[in-house]
Design an enzyme around this catalytic site. Sequence first.
Site: not given
Ligand code: PHE
Ligand code: ZN
Length: 901
Positions: A129, A305-306, A328, A273, A309
């Site tokens: 990302e 948080h992760e 986000e 991921n 997602h």
């Molecule tokens: N998507 C990740 C998060 O907020 C943040 C992230 C963005 C990490 C870009 C790496 C690169 O949980």
């Molecule tokens: Zn995030």
Amino acid sequence: MLLLRDANTPAAVIRREDYSAPAFWIDTVHLSFDLDAAKTRVLNKMTLRRNPDVPAQALRLDGDELNLARVLVNGAGTSFKLDAGQLVLENLPLEGSFELEIFTTCAPAKNTKLMGLYVSNDSFFTQCEAEGFRRITYYLDRPDVMASFTVTLRADKAKYPVLLSNGNLTEQGDLEDGRHFATWVDPHRKPCYLFALVAGQLVCREQRITARNGREHLLQVYVRPGDMDKTEHAMASLINSVIWDEARFGLALDLERFMIVATSDFNMGAMENKGLNVFNTKYVLANQATATDIDFANIESVVGHEYFHNWTGNRITCRDWFQLSLKEGLTVFRDQEFSMDLCAEPSARAVKRIEDVRVLRTNQFPEDAGPMAHPVRPDSYIEINNFYTVTIYEKGAEVVRMMQTLVGRAGFAKGMTLYFARHDGSAVTCDDFAQAIADANPDSALSKLLPQFKRWYSQAGTPRLATTTHYDAAAQTCTLSFAQSCPATPGQEAKEPFVIPVSLGLVGASSGAALPLQLQGSSAAASDSHLFVMTQAAESITFENVLEEPVPSILRGFSAPVIVDFEYTDAQLLTLLANDPDPFNRWEASQRLALRCAIASIAADAVTTGTEGLDDATIAAMRSVLRHPTLDAAFKELVLTLPSESYIAEQLDLVDPQRIHAVREAMREQLASELAADWQWAYEAHCQNGGYRPDTLSSGRRALAGLALSMLCLAARRSGDTVWPGKAYQRFKDADNMTDRFNALSALVHTGHALATPALARFHSLFKAEELVLDKWFALQAGCTDRGGQVLPAVRQLLKHPDFNIRNPNRARSVIFSYCSANPGAFHRTDAAGYVFWADQVLALDAINPQVAARLARALDRWKKLVEPYRNAACEALKRVAAKSDLSNDVREVVSRALAD
Ligand code: PHE
Ligand code: ZN
């Protein structure tokens, strides 16, 4: 082999309105990696088909710093060209699926940007990302292309015993020459930004759990071999996350195996991921000896948080990167709610809310008022990496929170259910989300006001809510009048009114009682709190049967991300601080009291007018909070902490950073000496907390004891007393946990006491093998209170320290960012040396890691507000950076926006 360098394409502006669906879909991807640090070979076999909704056109695959060796279509050679980094294929079958095979190599060991495939501590990691996958192979690197991934990893078995990718491990075995392989199949379609692989010498803590629905899952936390004793808290946080998402939103884990892997080299906090979250070690590793209470709390939120997602981001993803806040903002909201729901006490929930608002106001409000201001759903960008901002994340979370406020907690849960029913498995927009929440609650204010509400997504800038009250003692009515406005932001001159949910109450000016609220013209029973949904530029509401002169408590719980302008008298603020049933506004009253003293001292010739520092009534109020018999220690610590220098700066049109620093320091010293006896009591009453546990109650006690100790050392500095610095040194040596140890060390370092030197040396030798603790050691010195300009030379020395390494983002942040972005009193120097240092470091970092450099570049965002000589010096420094011809897009976008008029 054909060797291809990046074409030097000029930075293009990407616009939301230019979105068009992809010309091709990718159904399946088989990736085979021969992992080698110097040269990794990547074979990418995809099945594609044309998107029938789009006119027939060439296939353009994104790529960046790849060496292309071979391209085959349905097994045969084909013609292709390379155009601005893209691989272009013109003559593809018009009908049906076809197979495309691309063979490339890349150089992970040389990848200092930490985007794509890179090496950290001899292991391989990926970060895709937002647009890192194109650094691994040619692909349609955009989130609306979702494919089924199968991944085979091959590597030397001794060097890389662990081989991980997304999904389930379906096969593994040995190969010739000491190599081995593993094949992973992800059962869920996903965009490529959620791809990950990890290979190296790692160990894992694992736990099997059975979810509510009876399904079994394997949870794993992978770390380097010496770090196993720091994984317990991350695992506990993960288990709590799984339980919470199922209980609160009915969202169950959809994978047999869920893995977290920690790496020391990471640009951000962590990455979601699918099934293979990759984390910055800072947000995984913790034990009581090495991590503070704040670290423990951050780990809980980031792990949550992760994990969250997995549904909000992965199952439903973003159509394009303009929709970033779709995942986000929503996921930050979810992790905030998670942490609050884990709090045992209601008061701890309030503390968490105050902390979150403090982050928003000290970081996002300045962003919203500066050159990088952008809507929660931006309209354009040059470099998407620059848009992982506090606006997208924290303001985005506030927008989601307002929706919950407007539809209620149960209504919001219904809305989430509808959102998944409609969009599971697809790539959607912020509009789709808001529509689902509204549609699930057809009678709600949100549903009735949806188009207007969505201005929160399209309009940048922080609205101001000017409020006045009129109390008619004879009629026993109280009228509150509100007028909203929103300042211009880059590209947006005029703003339309927002929907602002204003939670409010009335507190008796003399009794301090919560007054019952009876809205004029409403038959509803009186209540203690009222939600006023403002929609017009100016509006007022009247309450009846108001038996005593009231003090308005406006924007309770910070019900909207706005600035309330109300001319409170000191007496009114003291009433709220002592009596408001809303803990947020109680804290807010203390901040306003301190802020107005600070601003008066900064503005006037305060010394001659005698208005310098905190007034007696504020000091007395602070004392009674500190000594309060029932308030939580954590809440007391928040009240007794003065607004930060950057928050004070935000309240001013013209900023003299040295003056702000001097005034705030003087106020701290005043608080330290005038409350000396109270601090001593507070320290002694809170310093013993039994066996260490990072729970909210004992964390709050440690925080208050820490503040008390720093105040006692500060008072000692003035009086020449040696007892408290001695006690601090003793505590530093004896503490059985990092929180108490670090607080004691900080107290000595910030007060510049002679004992700071031996303490710092001792700390370094105790923890020289702990990189996260060394980060704290560096950050403390770079963030040290400036007393006559000693910090910058110290920072320059730190850069020469053998443990400093600019390539490691955590270490770079601990020294360079702690100085430039978090220590305004030391950074803004009359001799401009701080800015010269900043420019040097931005340029040095840009050659290594543009993403990190661009974050540092933002330290001078608000240079136009500075008084001379700072303003001119800052402008010169920005121009020096901008003059470099081969700047990254990342830094170029930030400095050119800062310099634009
Ligand atoms: N998507 C990740 C998060 O907020 C943040 C992230 C963005 C990490 C870009 C790496 C690169 O949980
Ligand atoms: Zn995030």
